[in-house]
Design a protein around this motif. Structure first.
Motif, PDB file in Angstrom:
ATOM      1  N   HIS A   1      -3.675   0.901   3.533  1.00 47.64           N
ATOM      2  CA  HIS A   1      -2.779   1.596   2.606  1.00 47.64           C
ATOM      3  C   HIS A   1      -1.682   0.675   2.084  1.00 47.64           C
ATOM      4  CE1 HIS A   1      -4.727   5.365   3.228  1.00 47.64           C
ATOM      5  NE2 HIS A   1      -4.380   5.480   4.504  1.00 47.64           N
ATOM      6  N   ASP A   2      -1.211  -0.218   2.977  1.00 52.08           N
ATOM      7  CA  ASP A   2      -0.157  -1.152   2.576  1.00 52.08           C
ATOM      8  C   ASP A   2      -0.712  -2.137   1.547  1.00 52.08           C
ATOM      9  OD1 ASP A   2       2.596  -2.490   3.308  1.00 52.08           O
ATOM     10  OD2 ASP A   2       1.109  -4.102   3.330  1.00 52.08           O
ATOM     11  N   GLU A   3       0.010  -2.309   0.427  1.00 53.34           N
ATOM     12  CA  GLU A   3      -0.489  -3.137  -0.664  1.00 53.34           C
ATOM     13  C   GLU A   3      -0.687  -4.580  -0.242  1.00 53.34           C
ATOM     14  OE1 GLU A   3       0.740  -4.389  -5.261  1.00 53.34           O
ATOM     15  OE2 GLU A   3       1.860  -2.829  -4.192  1.00 53.34           O
ATOM     16  N   ALA A   4       0.271  -5.133   0.530  1.00 52.02           N
ATOM     17  CA  ALA A   4       0.155  -6.530   0.956  1.00 52.02           C
ATOM     18  C   ALA A   4      -1.052  -6.718   1.867  1.00 52.02           C
ATOM     19  CB  ALA A   4       1.433  -6.970   1.664  1.00 52.02           C
TER      20      ALA A   4
ATOM     21  N   SER B   1      -3.672  -4.863   1.929  1.00 54.10           N
ATOM     22  CA  SER B   1      -4.876  -4.657   1.129  1.00 54.10           C
ATOM     23  C   SER B   1      -5.259  -5.927   0.392  1.00 54.10           C
ATOM     24  CB  SER B   1      -4.644  -3.505   0.136  1.00 54.10           C
ATOM     25  OG  SER B   1      -5.779  -3.295  -0.671  1.00 54.10           O
ATOM     26  N   GLU B   2      -4.256  -6.614  -0.199  1.00 54.30           N
ATOM     27  CA  GLU B   2      -4.536  -7.884  -0.877  1.00 54.30           C
ATOM     28  C   GLU B   2      -5.044  -8.920   0.103  1.00 54.30           C
ATOM     29  OE1 GLU B   2      -1.055  -9.089  -2.920  1.00 54.30           O
ATOM     30  OE2 GLU B   2      -1.073  -7.422  -4.341  1.00 54.30           O
TER      31      GLU B   2
ATOM     32  N   ASN C   1       1.632   5.135   5.341  1.00 53.23           N
ATOM     33  CA  ASN C   1       2.298   4.164   4.477  1.00 53.23           C
ATOM     34  C   ASN C   1       3.702   4.629   4.087  1.00 53.23           C
ATOM     35  OD1 ASN C   1       2.350   1.674   3.173  1.00 53.23           O
ATOM     36  ND2 ASN C   1       1.622   2.526   1.230  1.00 53.23           N
TER      37      ASN C   1
ATOM     38  N   ARG D   1      -9.772   0.864   3.477  1.00 49.79           N
ATOM     39  CA  ARG D   1      -8.899  -0.100   2.818  1.00 49.79           C
ATOM     40  C   ARG D   1      -7.451   0.127   3.234  1.00 49.79           C
ATOM     41  NH1 ARG D   1      -8.555  -1.195  -3.750  1.00 49.79           N
ATOM     42  NH2 ARG D   1      -7.021  -2.898  -3.644  1.00 49.79           N
TER      43      ARG D   1
END
Length: 886
Positions: free
Chosen positions: A132-135, A137-138, A560, A130
């Motif tokens: 690491h960067d939140e964006a 990941s979404e 990240n 998955r």
């Protein structure tokens, strides 16, 4: 055995000129790369380290290989292998085994690894990919949800319904909203727009036709049921290939314009495409194994199609092993998280075994591989597997015939397309680049040494690296588990004074070994070399006989935006708890060193005389390091002694202190320890006796090394002539028990040793050319001289006058040895049992429990034996140096 007057003239054999490819000189004839036994105990960065440049991503690969047909995809993200090896399928291995015997050994090792190094049924493994960067990941979640919805719609409505819906839309008719994926399209489009990325339009009729065609190809797979019976393995290949192409089409359509930051290699999405060829031998393999399906990484703008032409281990991302299940038993799929392999069915175990065999080839061919992903498919059941230095973890079963199983696998594939480069198992600090002329080369970042205690890095030290350009390769990491040692010859990218070529050692070492204070005294190679270099400064006569550390430290990664130590713990996180017990105790950390001078391997020696001089120098270095630094090497092997030439002079060098230990800690250690390289390990070491390891074990390893080289030949030309036939030293590399029996019997008496010495290399006699006859006679004399040295070394070690009479030879006390595994007995088993029988004393017939190995391990006796062996080799080396011009 007839003896002739001693001759020290070099045989004059020379090695062949290197081929054009960068690593053509690398051969898989290293015992050190075959089996290393690990010790089971009781029993913001200052320099950017992440990523490849845009040029690397769009690398057009002016490869040394040629495709057999026109390319159907865009250029590869992966570059040609630095460590490309020529095939050794029809040659003798380093263990002295023909290809069939070598294959059996590897398969047995793979069976053992599946049973002991694998933990399965861990669903959390899928989250390792998955982003690491939140964006990102979404975005991965939204993309996978859209693909899953699209696929489920096709499964429920059939492959032609989506085309009909597009035709209705083209005619201005309202599509069936109950079955459309408009909501998912809108969700994905909204997310892309929020990120400043123009969302793609609804798939065109052309793309829809491709999707429908792909679906029709893999449709039988998703409708597979138990009533279908056992499937033909090959029948599954096109289903799996077209399923991945279906995913790639949608990833390319919706994510083709996504890019983060300045480095598209780690930020832009990638496509995972299957090789067209299935069940094929991959280029770069050193055996005849055939991998089922390989996935390769391509830029997101590539044409979506199977990758045509030959398959290459140096570019494959993940290998898929496919098996046709022979039964419906799937108990493991409902078991608790983290099961051992005893709960897996036979087909699944066999799939993992094959996957392990392929994966070791990938580690050998890809210089920037840190860990690997792999896939096993048994009919409709899929497992993903992560293979690290410390062990392997596998996911739960993903059933492609269920919506849950399909969505889990699609989520994994989309994560692989969007995650960071290092999450795929690659090392961003090892990069392939191109110059302005399009010539390719590799760069590698080496941590610069901190000024902390013993050369170790302190917690608050700044992380800085120096970039080197790799000019050649010496050692490949062709083991699946363990240290994964690689060695490169390199030069600084930017001039740093007088520094020229260095040898870069890249390996994974035990995490605890890099703590300044550690109960076992295992401080790690950085600390040991720092201490050794200080010794050389005080005793310059040893300069050049041990490596000088120029740079080095623990490799760190930008995860990240945070700098993290590159270790198995960083890769797996909390999942390390699932690793096998003996592996979790020794979680590996990534270490890289730059050292001088750059030595040459023993196989490039030209004569027996040169070998004796080189071994003598290495032994004197061994003694100096032990006397002045209290460091015991513990891993004497063909790979760990090298030499340098300077004009007419030649000097030996002892290298690789990664298995070294503080000598005092080794004496005080409780419990069995087994380290080293199998063919050269001492009997005391092999049997895991509760006896302290001393310099005598290393001297015994030197003895086995000289015998090994005497049998198989010292020069490259001699080795070519010893292929084929059975030799006793083959037993030293079969397995531990066989090695113990063979070595113990051989060293028990001079007469037994003579049987082995009769197998020393003898050149094929030249009957026509008198000049060749003279050279052959001289070569025979050289090897006879080596036999004399071997005999004297055996006497100095096993029959040393400083050892009590009833403790000489190879007698062992059974209760002082770990009980060996029961194996098939050979014809000489009774002789071996007699050799192990305790010697009777004069007080009746009651046996005296004397262990000759334990006696030789006593400090005073061990020191004397060490001095005798070093002195013996120095005596002959001095005579050679005084009479021979190299």
């Amino acid at each position: 055995m007839a003896r002739k007057a001693k001759s020290t003239k070099p045989a004059g054999a020379t090695s062949k000129a290197p081929k054009k490819r960068l690593h053509s000189e690398l051969e898989n004839d290293d015992p050190n790369q075959q089996q290393t036994i690990l010790p089971p105990e009781p029993c913001t960065p200052t320099k950017q380290t992440g990523g490849r440049s845009g040029a690397e991503v769009e690398y057009s690969a002016k490869k040394t290989r040629k495709r057999t047909s026109a390319p159907t995809t865009a250029p590869a993200l992966r570059s040609p292998g630095l460590l490309s090896r020529s095939s050794h399928a029809n040659t003798l291995s380093s263990r002295g085994l023909p290809p069939k015997a070598q294959k059996i050994i590897r398969e047995n090792e793979a069976d053992h690894q599946v049973e002991n190094m694998l933990c399965a049924n861990i669903p959390e493994i899928l989250q390792q990919a998955r982003p690491h960067d939140e964006a990102r990941s979404e975005l991965a979640v939204a993309t996978s949800e859209y693909i899953c919805t699209d696929l489920e719609w096709r499964i429920s409505k059939g492959p032609n319904q989506r085309v009909l819906r597009l035709r209705k839309r083209a005619k201005g008719k309202q599509p069936d909203t109950a079955t459309s994926t408009t909501n998912d399209d809108s969700k994905l489009a909204a997310l892309l727009n929020s990120m400043g990325i123009a969302a793609a339009n609804e798939p065109s009729a052309e793309l829809e036709g491709k999707l429908a065609a792909e679906f029709s190809e893999f449709q039988p797979w998703v409708f597979l049921s138990a009533s279908s019976g056992k499937q033909n393995e090959r029948q599954s290949y096109p289903w799996i290939q077209h399923f991945h192409l279906y995913i790639a089409h949608l990833v390319r359509h919706y994510l083709g314009s996504v890019q983060y930051g300045e480095n598209p290699a780690t930020a832009s999405p990638r496509l995972l495409l299957p090789y067209k060829r299935t069940d094929t031998k991959y280029k770069g393999s050193d055996d005849d194994t055939r991998a089922d399906i390989g996935l390769v990484s391509r830029s997101v703008g590539a044409n979506v199609a199977m990758v045509d032409g030959s398959a290459y281990y140096n570019e494959v991302f993940a290998v898929t092993e496919v098996k046709a299940s022979s039964g419906p038993s799937r108990a493991a799929s409902t078991a608790d998280s983290g099961i051992d392999t005893s709960q897996l069915d036979g087909d699944t175990k066999q799939a993992f075994k094959q996957l392990f065999l392929y994966s070791r080839q990938v580690f050998a061919e890809q210089p920037d591989r840190r860990f690997m992903w792999g896939i096993t498919i048994c009919d409709n059941h899929i497992r993903a597997c992560v293979l690290t230095s410390s062990g392997a973890l596998a996911s739960h079963e993903m059933d492609i015939t269920t919506a849950k199983g399909r969505c889990d696998y699609i989520q994994l594939l989309v994560n692989w397309c969007l995650c960071d480069w290092h999450q795929l198992g690659f090392d961003p600090s090892v990069r392939y680049c191109e110059d302005e002329r399009g010539n390719g080369y590799w760069e590698i970042d080496v941590p610069q040494m901190a000024t902390g205690d013993a050369g170790m890095e302190s917690a608050g030290s700044r992380y800085e690296t120096q970039t080197y350009t790799i000019t050649g390769a010496r050692v490949a990491a062709d083991h699946l588990f363990g240290r994964h040692t690689r060695c490169f010859v390199a030069t600084p990218k930017q001039s740093t004074g007088n520094q020229g070529e260095v040898l870069i050692k890249d390996s994974w070492s035990y995490l605890g070994r890099h703590q300044i204070q550690e109960r076992s005294g295992e401080l790690g190679e950085i600390a040991f070399l720092t201490k050794i270099n200080q010794m050389v400064d005080e005793h310059p006569e040893f300069a050049g006989t041990v490596p000088r550390l120029e740079d080095g430290g623990i490799v760190r990664l930008d995860v990240n935006g945070h700098l993290a130590i590159d270790s198995v713990e960083t890769v797996l996180g909390d999942l390390c708890r699932h690793l096998p017990k003996h592996s979790s105790d020794y979680a590996y950390t990534h270490v890289r060193l730059a050292m001088t001078p750059v030595g040459t391997r023993l196989r490039e020696l030209r004569s027996v005389a040169e070998l004796v001089v080189v071994i003598s120098d290495a032994l004197q270095a061994h003694k100096a390091v032990l006397d002045h630094c209290q460091i015991l090497h513990r891993d004497i092997s063909e790979n760990n002694i090298m030499f340098t030439r300077s004009g007419n002079n030649i000097h030996g060098m002892l290298i690789d202190f990664d298995n070294a230990v503080d000598a005092n800690a080794a004496r005080n250690r409780s419990g069995p320890v087994c380290t080293g390289t199998l063919p050269f390990m001492s009997v005391n070491n092999l049997r895991k006796a509760k006896v302290a390891r001393t310099a005598v074990d290393d001297m015994e390893s030197i003895l086995y090394l000289l015998i090994w080289l005497g049998v198989w030949g010292i020069t490259t030309e001699h080795r070519k002539q010893t292929r084929g036939g059975h030799r006793r030293v083959v037993n030293w590399s079969m397995d531990v028990e066989t090695a113990i029996d063979s070595k113990q019997l051989t060293m028990s008496s001079k007469s037994n040793l003579d049987k082995l010495l009769n197998e020393f290399y003898t050149p094929p006699m030249s009957e026509l050319d008198s000049t060749l006859q003279a050279e052959d006679d001289e070569t025979i004399e050289d090897y006879e001289d080596l036999q004399i040295i071997v005999e004297e070394m055996r006497e100095a070690i096993f029959d040393n006058p400083n050892v009590p009479g009833n403790a000489k030879g190879t007698t062992i006390r059974v209760d002082n040895t770990k009980a060996p595994a029961k194996t098939g007995r050979r014809a000489n088993a009774s002789v071996i049992k007699q050799a192990r029988r305790p010697i009777a004393t004069s007080k009746g017939n009651k046996p005296e429990p004397v262990d000759s190995f334990e006696e030789r391990a006593k400090p005073d006796i061990a020191k004397k034996i060490h001095e005798d062996v070093v002195g013996l080799l120095k005596f002959y080396a001095d005579r050679i140096r005084s009479t021979t011009a190299f």
